[in-house]
Design a protein around this motif. Structure first.
Motif, PDB file in Angstrom:
ATOM      1  N   VAL A 158       0.815  -1.214   0.000  1.00 12.42           N
ATOM      2  CA  VAL A 158       0.000   0.000   0.000  1.00 12.42           C
ATOM      3  C   VAL A 158       0.855   1.274   0.000  1.00 12.42           C
ATOM      4  N   GLY A 159       2.177   1.129   0.130  1.00 13.96           N
ATOM      5  CA  GLY A 159       3.047   2.292   0.129  1.00 13.96           C
ATOM      6  C   GLY A 159       4.491   1.871   0.272  1.00 13.96           C
ATOM      7  N   VAL A 160       5.376   2.843   0.443  1.00 15.74           N
ATOM      8  CA  VAL A 160       6.801   2.555   0.622  1.00 15.74           C
ATOM      9  C   VAL A 160       7.331   3.366   1.806  1.00 15.74           C
ATOM     10  N   TYR A 161       8.292   2.784   2.499  1.00 16.35           N
ATOM     11  CA  TYR A 161       8.940   3.411   3.656  1.00 16.35           C
ATOM     12  C   TYR A 161      10.264   4.017   3.194  1.00 16.35           C
ATOM     13  N   GLN A 162      10.417   5.316   3.399  1.00 17.22           N
ATOM     14  CA  GLN A 162      11.646   6.008   3.038  1.00 17.22           C
ATOM     15  C   GLN A 162      12.357   6.454   4.316  1.00 17.22           C
ATOM     16  N   ILE A 301       5.344   8.559   1.613  1.00 16.74           N
ATOM     17  CA  ILE A 301       5.139   7.106   1.641  1.00 16.74           C
ATOM     18  C   ILE A 301       4.460   6.584   0.376  1.00 16.74           C
ATOM     19  N   SER A 302       4.216   7.461  -0.590  1.00 16.22           N
ATOM     20  CA  SER A 302       3.542   7.017  -1.808  1.00 16.22           C
ATOM     21  C   SER A 302       4.489   6.196  -2.671  1.00 16.22           C
ATOM     22  N   SER A 303       3.918   5.290  -3.430  1.00 13.51           N
ATOM     23  CA  SER A 303       4.709   4.356  -4.238  1.00 13.51           C
ATOM     24  C   SER A 303       4.936   4.944  -5.631  1.00 13.51           C
TER      25      SER A 303
END
Length: 338
Positions: A158-162, A301-303
């Motif tokens: 559902v998203g990405v962790y940066q 957090i958007s992909s």
């Protein structure tokens, strides 16, 4: 006896491995759960569970019954969704667990929209770093960060962790600013340790070819709380590596400084995870769709295509990183986002 209710109760007892936990998740008295299971056994004229003071085990007939109950309940839910979906919105209790920062900074401010869309969903939201057992604790869905490994669960990205590597200006003035990973040997870190294992989380850096380098650093303090972890860096105790989502206000104010930017921490997937043994109900599907849409609106957090290109796989054997089997990062180790 309502056979459908009996199947639901029996399945939940098996999934939680406890009459007490099943009663709590179904909002029923424990005595009622016991009576329903006993009535089902009497109706089927066979013993489904072997009970002792310490454990509950399925009999061979119980195992066969459980598998069929799960399929029947899934079919019933599909029928209701197909024919009542347009007339009835998702309803019922929904237990969700997620890292605290995601919940406090992103999800909680948007819950008004969720309840406006789904007024008949009663959401129980747990926040924190503590690993949870979805089946044992009766949790419908969790949001987790990292590569997923347990095939008993199903995950959807559902998203990405940066992440970002940071230190305070006071620390850098005193110790100097490292220009290479090798220079970290001359520095100290605010360390984070996982509560269940006591293992120190290494700093992670991605090289040009996508290879990940782990650096274990010495430090005078180690904590197991995300807020304390960041506070340690703000207080000048050493270098830390945490979520850009949390660190951004301090980076913008100058209270923290990003360092070693040519070697960024790897981007990790954020996944919504639910048990394989439970059908994806309308309430769980509604929440996952909603939170995926919510996360897409946040650039931290958007992909994005760039983030996807750098992101580690959702699963250790992922063929489709958007819908694969999985569990928490390394089983019991979650990132400091509580």
């Amino acid at each position: 006896m309502d056979i459908v209710v009996a199947m639901k109760v029996f399945a939940r007892v098996v999934q939680t491995n406890s009459f007490t936990r099943a009663a709590e998740t179904l909002d029923m008295p424990r005595a009622r759960v016991t009576v329903v299971v006993q009535s089902l056994e009497a109706h089927l004229k066979t013993r489904l569970l072997q009970r002792t003071t310490r454990s509950i085990n399925l009999t061979p007939d119980g195992a066969a019954c459980y598998e069929r109950c799960v399929r029947v309940l899934a079919d019933i839910d599909d029928i209701e969704s197909a024919f009542l979906g347009k007339q009835r919105s998702p309803r019922g209790k929904l237990r969700v667990d997620m890292p605290g920062a995601l919940g406090r900074l992103i999800v909680m401010p948007a819950l008004g929209d969720f309840h406006e869309r789904y007024p008949e969903i009663d959401l129980m939201l747990g926040l924190g770093d503590k690993p949870v057992d979805l089946v044992q604790e009766g949790i419908d869905c969790v949001v987790r960060i990292g590569t997923l490994q347990d095939s008993s669960l199903v995950a959807r990205r559902v998203g990405v962790y940066q992440a970002v590597t940071v230190a305070s200006p006071a620390y850098l003035d005193k110790a100097g600013t490292p220009q290479t990973l090798a220079e970290l040997a001359n520095h100290r870190a605010v360390n984070y340790y996982w509560p269940r294992t006591g293992r120190i989380m290494p700093l992670m850096f991605e090289a040009d070819r996508g290879e990940v380098t782990e650096v274990k650093m010495s430090g005078s303090i180690a904590v197991n709380d995300a807020e304390a972890y960041l506070r340690g860096a703000l207080s000048g105790l050493g270098i830390a590596q945490g979520a850009r989502l949390i660190a951004l206000p301090y980076l913008e104010s100058g209270a923290l400084v990003e360092i070693l930017s040519p070697w960024k921490p790897p981007t990790l997937p954020i996944s919504a995870v639910y048990p394989h043994s439970r059908h994806l109900s309308a309430t769980v599907r509604a929440f996952i769709d909603w939170i995926a849409e919510l996360f897409r609106t946040n650039p931290l957090i958007s992909s994005t295509p760039e983030a996807e290109a750098r992101c580690l796989p959702t699963s250790v054997a992922a063929q489709d990183v958007h819908d694969v089997d999985g569990a928490d990062l390394a089983g019991d180790e979650t990132l400091p986002l509580g």
